[in-house]
Design an enzyme around this catalytic site. Structure first.
Site, PDB file in Angstrom:
ATOM      1  N   TYR A  26       0.840  -1.192   0.000  1.00 38.47           N
ATOM      2  CA  TYR A  26       0.000   0.000   0.000  1.00 38.47           C
ATOM      3  C   TYR A  26       0.879   1.249   0.000  1.00 38.47           C
ATOM      4  O   TYR A  26       1.621   1.507   0.950  1.00 38.47           O
ATOM      5  CB  TYR A  26      -0.930   0.030   1.208  1.00 38.47           C
ATOM      6  CG  TYR A  26      -2.021  -1.026   1.209  1.00 38.47           C
ATOM      7  CD1 TYR A  26      -2.283  -1.793   0.089  1.00 38.47           C
ATOM      8  CD2 TYR A  26      -2.796  -1.241   2.345  1.00 38.47           C
ATOM      9  CE1 TYR A  26      -3.284  -2.759   0.102  1.00 38.47           C
ATOM     10  CE2 TYR A  26      -3.803  -2.194   2.357  1.00 38.47           C
ATOM     11  CZ  TYR A  26      -4.037  -2.948   1.243  1.00 38.47           C
ATOM     12  OH  TYR A  26      -5.026  -3.901   1.255  1.00 38.47           O
ATOM     13  N   SER A  32     -13.048  -4.708   0.557  1.00 35.95           N
ATOM     14  CA  SER A  32     -13.949  -3.963  -0.333  1.00 35.95           C
ATOM     15  C   SER A  32     -15.396  -4.419  -0.202  1.00 35.95           C
ATOM     16  O   SER A  32     -16.079  -4.673  -1.208  1.00 35.95           O
ATOM     17  CB  SER A  32     -13.487  -4.066  -1.791  1.00 35.95           C
ATOM     18  OG  SER A  32     -13.860  -2.920  -2.518  1.00 35.95           O
ATOM     19  N   PRO A  33     -15.923  -4.514   1.028  1.00 32.33           N
ATOM     20  CA  PRO A  33     -17.315  -4.943   1.204  1.00 32.33           C
ATOM     21  C   PRO A  33     -18.317  -3.915   0.682  1.00 32.33           C
ATOM     22  O   PRO A  33     -19.512  -4.219   0.569  1.00 32.33           O
ATOM     23  CB  PRO A  33     -17.436  -5.116   2.720  1.00 32.33           C
ATOM     24  CG  PRO A  33     -16.422  -4.167   3.277  1.00 32.33           C
ATOM     25  CD  PRO A  33     -15.277  -4.212   2.312  1.00 32.33           C
ATOM     26  N   LEU A  34     -17.836  -2.720   0.348  1.00 31.52           N
ATOM     27  CA  LEU A  34     -18.707  -1.700  -0.248  1.00 31.52           C
ATOM     28  C   LEU A  34     -18.561  -1.652  -1.765  1.00 31.52           C
ATOM     29  O   LEU A  34     -18.876  -0.641  -2.401  1.00 31.52           O
ATOM     30  CB  LEU A  34     -18.396  -0.330   0.356  1.00 31.52           C
ATOM     31  CG  LEU A  34     -18.756  -0.180   1.837  1.00 31.52           C
ATOM     32  CD1 LEU A  34     -18.335   1.178   2.360  1.00 31.52           C
ATOM     33  CD2 LEU A  34     -20.251  -0.403   2.058  1.00 31.52           C
ATOM     34  N   GLY A  87     -16.499   1.077  -3.117  1.00 32.59           N
ATOM     35  CA  GLY A  87     -17.145   2.367  -2.891  1.00 32.59           C
ATOM     36  C   GLY A  87     -18.445   2.551  -3.632  1.00 32.59           C
ATOM     37  O   GLY A  87     -19.231   3.465  -3.322  1.00 32.59           O
ATOM     38  N   LEU A  98     -21.195   0.794  -3.647  1.00 33.73           N
ATOM     39  CA  LEU A  98     -22.404   0.507  -2.878  1.00 33.73           C
ATOM     40  C   LEU A  98     -22.773   1.615  -1.888  1.00 33.73           C
ATOM     41  O   LEU A  98     -23.830   1.539  -1.254  1.00 33.73           O
ATOM     42  CB  LEU A  98     -22.249  -0.824  -2.142  1.00 33.73           C
ATOM     43  CG  LEU A  98     -22.346  -2.061  -3.036  1.00 33.73           C
ATOM     44  CD1 LEU A  98     -21.789  -3.291  -2.340  1.00 33.73           C
ATOM     45  CD2 LEU A  98     -23.796  -2.298  -3.474  1.00 33.73           C
ATOM     46  N   GLY A 133     -23.573   4.396  -3.012  1.00 34.59           N
ATOM     47  CA  GLY A 133     -24.538   5.136  -3.816  1.00 34.59           C
ATOM     48  C   GLY A 133     -23.981   6.414  -4.406  1.00 34.59           C
ATOM     49  O   GLY A 133     -24.698   7.137  -5.119  1.00 34.59           O
ATOM     50  N   LYS A 134     -22.703   6.694  -4.168  1.00 34.04           N
ATOM     51  CA  LYS A 134     -22.151   7.985  -4.612  1.00 34.04           C
ATOM     52  C   LYS A 134     -22.069   8.111  -6.135  1.00 34.04           C
ATOM     53  O   LYS A 134     -21.994   9.222  -6.662  1.00 34.04           O
ATOM     54  CB  LYS A 134     -20.766   8.204  -4.003  1.00 34.04           C
ATOM     55  CG  LYS A 134     -19.688   7.292  -4.566  1.00 34.04           C
ATOM     56  CD  LYS A 134     -18.295   7.709  -4.095  1.00 34.04           C
ATOM     57  CE  LYS A 134     -18.110   7.420  -2.631  1.00 34.04           C
ATOM     58  NZ  LYS A 134     -16.716   7.701  -2.203  1.00 34.04           N
TER      59      LYS A 134
END
Length: 310
Positions: free
Chosen positions: A53, A194-196, A199, A201, A203-204
């Protein structure tokens, strides 16, 4: 925030983990310290990083924050190495990580990805040495297929293969084909990165690509792009609808869904800013109604067939 047991091991982590992929590059040291403080305040413990990273910058920022705050013992510190998973390279990665983090051990050390050039038995031998030398308390794999996790667990039955870290979200359910069943059968815990859905999910991206978002970033746009599709949009709309009905954020709904899945010990939130993190922290206390879980399952279903299902 409740703690969860990682597989059949004695390791326990918070239901939500804090990811650090952007630390040292898109996230400043001050914002990182604020996020860690907010995370600890609600009972978070799992701090997830990697030697890759920011080319090591994320670990350096973590080391700085830990020196300034003295909270090392409050954390389950996880790092990854081993894109070259030979014994020489893997242990060298671990030693460099420890130096940057300013600690003599990590709580969990993972092999970042499969290395076709190195026999799995050699990689597993290096993981064993990481534990027996005291440099890691527990070990696991990241982004490996189910057969590799099962084989490694068999080879490492003396110290145990504790965790499999994999991408898992409403937009990426591929692990349900064989990784999740292998983890359940062999007593390994899943850490969902990355459970979203990178990013999406939150909604952005429903109407446009915000100028300050990852999808607009030169070095992260390619990371987000695979989920900016019509099929993904249908799943996002289902999460948004559920969130509106429950009075929660889409992020909380998406995270709660992941936390409801078999073998998942923690969902790792890779927030870039303190505000983004705060949108997600309530997910650990949210239990989705059965009808919402069923609707989300249906709209995001993954095709499982031969030979996973006979």
């Amino acid at each position: 925030m409740m703690e969860r047991r990682v597989g059949h091991s004695g390791l326990r982590t918070s239901a939500l983990g804090l990811g650090t992929m952007t630390w040292g590059r898109d996230t400043s040291a001050d914002d990182a310290a604020e996020m860690l403080r907010d995370f600890l305040d609600v009972g978070g413990t799992l701090l997830d990083t990697s030697s890759s990273y920011g080319g090591g910058d994320a670990e350096s920022v973590i080391g700085e924050v830990l020196r300034d705050t003295g909270v090392r013992d409050d954390l389950v510190l996880c790092t990854k190495g081993g894109r070259d998973a030979s014994r020489r390279a893997l242990l060298a990665d671990l030693d460099r990580s420890l130096a940057r983090l300013g600690t003599d051990h990590v709580d969990l050390f993972l092999v970042a990805c499969p290395d076709p050039a190195t026999p799995l038995a050699e990689t597993v031998g290096a993981l064993r040495l990481a534990v027996t030398s005291g440099r890691a308390r527990y070990v696991g794999l990241s982004n490996h297929p189910g057969w590799a996790g099962a084989h490694a667990a068999t080879l490492l039955d003396d110290v145990g293969l504790t965790a499999l870290e994999v991408e898992y979200s409403l937009l990426q359910r591929g692990v349900e084909r064989e990784v999740q069943p292998a983890a359940t059968a062999l007593g390994m815990g899943l850490l969902a990165w990355s459970p979203l859905g990178r990013g999406v999910l939150t909604g952005k991206y429903r109407r446009t690509v915000p100028a300050d978002s990852r999808a607009a970033s030169p070095h992260l746009a390619g990371f987000v792009e695979p989920y900016l599709t019509a099929a993904a949009a249908a799943v996002v709309e289902a999460a948004v609808t559920a969130a509106q009905g429950l009075g929660r954020t889409p992020a909380e709904v998406a995270l709660s869904w992941v936390l409801s899945r078999d073998a998942v010990a923690s969902a790792i939130v890779g927030a870039r800013t303190p505000a983004q993190l705060r949108q997600s922290l309530g997910a650990a206390e949210l239990t989705l109604p059965d009808e919402v879980l069923s609707a989300l399952d249906d709209v995001s279903t993954v095709e499982v067939g031969y030979p996973e299902r006979w």
